[in-house]
Design an enzyme around this catalytic site. Structure first.
Site, mmCIF file in Angstrom:
data_model
loop_
_atom_site.group_PDB
_atom_site.id
_atom_site.type_symbol
_atom_site.label_atom_id
_atom_site.label_comp_id
_atom_site.label_asym_id
_atom_site.label_seq_id
_atom_site.Cartn_x
_atom_site.Cartn_y
_atom_site.Cartn_z
ATOM 1 C CB SER A 234 -0.968 -0.043 1.181
ATOM 2 O OG SER A 234 -2.011 0.894 1.024
ATOM 3 C CD GLU B 4 -5.357 -3.933 -4.179
ATOM 4 O OE1 GLU B 4 -5.548 -3.468 -3.033
ATOM 5 O OE2 GLU B 4 -4.283 -4.448 -4.537
ATOM 6 C CG HIS C 171 -5.590 -2.549 0.237
ATOM 7 N ND1 HIS C 171 -4.726 -2.324 -0.809
ATOM 8 C CD2 HIS C 171 -5.138 -1.778 1.268
ATOM 9 C CE1 HIS C 171 -3.810 -1.456 -0.437
ATOM 10 N NE2 HIS C 171 -4.025 -1.125 0.819
#
Length: 513
Positions: free
Chosen positions: A194, A318, A411
């Protein structure tokens, strides 16, 4: 007799702990505490110490919302500006040869997170791969990613890109010291998830970082997270005004204000901005023309990014995490309409049409996740593959628990495989309804590629390099496979929507696909 866990670094001796087949050192300073006159300044060298420094316990997390520094059930790491520290996990068994080094950069939107999370110790990678895993903290939020340099005075100067500079300083520490821990300073892989992945892709475009690492892995990188100096200056002024200061008093206020008060004042500005302008992120690196001379995507496109091997990819789902736990991304039709309208592109419908069922919820969530993570990732793949070996992946595996929660391969879920989460107590709970065997298999596959890449500069032979003719992607799942030009329709739809060179995610323009 000297303990196995005592190591002499360039700054002094540190003592860690032996934990079974691992040696661990925690919170070794890699730069001076950025406090007092060093607040909002580039990281300064550590003052060497005498005697043996205890490195058996974690120190402080960076200043952030308290929830961001959670490291266990109802356990929160204390916070301080004195947070520039680094951790090392190494095999206890001696080696005749220097070991490959993997440096992990934690995520958290450049707003929260800490390297003290036990998952990030990397013990599974160390055990399986006979490597050394390093992690570190860096300044976050207002203290690390707001450029106050316009308010500098001769008595109180401020620097830009503080969090990015911290990351470079940590890599410099690795070059100075990792040999003392048994690591090879000539074989360093940076990897992150990330915002940590955005740090990886940005470090490729940061001249000061060139030569400090030799390959990178970017897991779900919002690779276009960089903004113009003009936009950064405007945001910094808003933060100063939120603190009750003016341009004339800013230097004094910034130098003396309580860090928590500053964080809260800036947080209100960020929240309003993300609601008004979905998809815009303000606390990100700034293209200052010096430390970060050009936008990362521009550097990849013109070949000035570090020409070393790169693994980069995203997860299949995601966007699903954010509406449930951090609802501020463009993952619903209202925000998507504002985001696409602000982009000033001729036909937003060309993008939404690539998501069957739009504006239904699932399609909107898929679009929002692609906008933040997949779109810039594919742009990096196309550009960097012209200059250096590039490997693209998508992580599709999801235990039944995540599927039932409506998250899927969401995610950050690839971290379960990267760090060998499956056999931990929490990992067993995650797979209680099914997927335990699949998680073990995908962990073996993914870690095998990550470790091969860290040691040799290439993943296993079963993973072909990316190029713009075949666009081959390795899909990690219970059965891992190679797919050519994955999601071609979406790729073509987004190809006319790119970050303007040097402008950051807050300004976009229509360009040739």
């Amino acid at each position: 007799m000297t303990s196995l866990s005592e190591v002499t670094t360039c700054e002094g001796v540190v003592r860690g702990t032996r934990e079974g087949k691992f040696l661990r050192w925690r919170s070794i300073p890699y730069a001076a505490p950025p406090t007092g006159d060093l607040r909002f300044r580039a990281p300064a060298p550590v003052t060497p110490w005498t005697g043996v420094r205890d490195a058996t316990e974690f120190g402080f997390a960076a200043i952030q919302n308290r929830k961001g520094s959670q490291i266990g059930a109802r356990v929160y790491q204390p916070q301080s500006e004195d947070c520039l520290t680094i951790n090392v996990t190494a095999p206890a068994k001696p080696s005749d040869q220097p070991r490959a080094v993997m440096v992990f950069i934690h995520g958290g939107g450049y707003l929260f997170g800490t390297s003290a999370v036990e998952l990030y110790s990397g013990k599974s990678l160390v055990s399986r791969g006979d490597v050394i895993v390093v992690s570190f903290n860096y300044r976050l939020g207002l203290l690390g990613y707001v450029d106050f340099s316009q308010f500098s005075t001769p008595e109180r100067p401020f620097d830009s890109n503080l969090g990015l500079r911290d990351q470079v300083a940590a890599l410099e520490w690795v070059q100075r010291n990792i040999a003392a821990f048994g690591g090879d300073p000539g074989n360093v892989t940076i990897f992150g998830e990330s915002a940590g992945a955005a740090a990886v892709t940005t470090l490729f475009a940061t001249p000061a970082a060139h030569g400090l690492f030799h390959r990178g892995i970017a897991e779900s990188s919002p690779a276009d997270w960089a903004t113009t100096k003009e936009t950064a200056d405007d945001f910094a002024l808003r933060c100063v005004e939120a603190m009750g200061a003016t341009a004339d008093t800013a230097a004094t206020v910034l130098g003396t204000a309580d860090p928590g008060d500053m964080r809260r004042a800036a947080g209100k500005i960020v929240y309003r901005l993300m609601q008004d302008q979905p998809g815009r992120f303000a606390m990100i690196p700034v293209v200052d023309g010096e430390f970060l001379p050009k936008h990362p995507l521009e550097a990849y496109a013109d070949g000035s990014a570090n020409r070393v091997p790169l693994i980069i990819g995203t997860n299949r789902d995601e966007g699903t995490l954010f509406p449930k736990f951090a609802d501020h991304l463009p993952t619903n039709p209202q925000r998507i309409t504002r985001m696409l309208g602000r982009a000033n592109i001729p036909s937003p419908q060309a993008i939404t049409a690539a998501y069957p069922g739009y504006p239904a919820k699932n399609a909107a969530v898929k679009l929002g996740g692609d906008y933040i993570f997949w779109r810039p990732t594919i742009e990096v793949c196309g550009a960097h593959s012209a200059h250096a070996p590039t490997y693209n992946y998508r992580y599709d595996f999801a235990p039944r628990v995540l599927t039932r929660m409506g998250l899927g391969a969401t995610h950050a879920s690839e971290l379960f495989a990267v760090f060998g989460f499956g056999d931990t107590r929490a990992g067993l709970a995650l797979t209680a309804l099914g997927g335990r065997k699949g998680l073990r298999e995908v962990t073996q596959e993914l870690q095998g590629h990550w470790l091969s890449f860290a040691k040799t500069g290439a993943p296993r032979e079963s993973w072909p390099a990316y190029d713009t003719e075949t666009r081959k992607t390795l899909v990690f799942d219970a059965t891992t496979r190679v797919v050519s030009d994955l999601n071609k329709q979406r790729r073509l739809a987004w190809s006319g929507f790119r970050t303007a060179p040097g402008a950051g995610v807050d300004i976009t323009e229509q360009v040739a696909g």
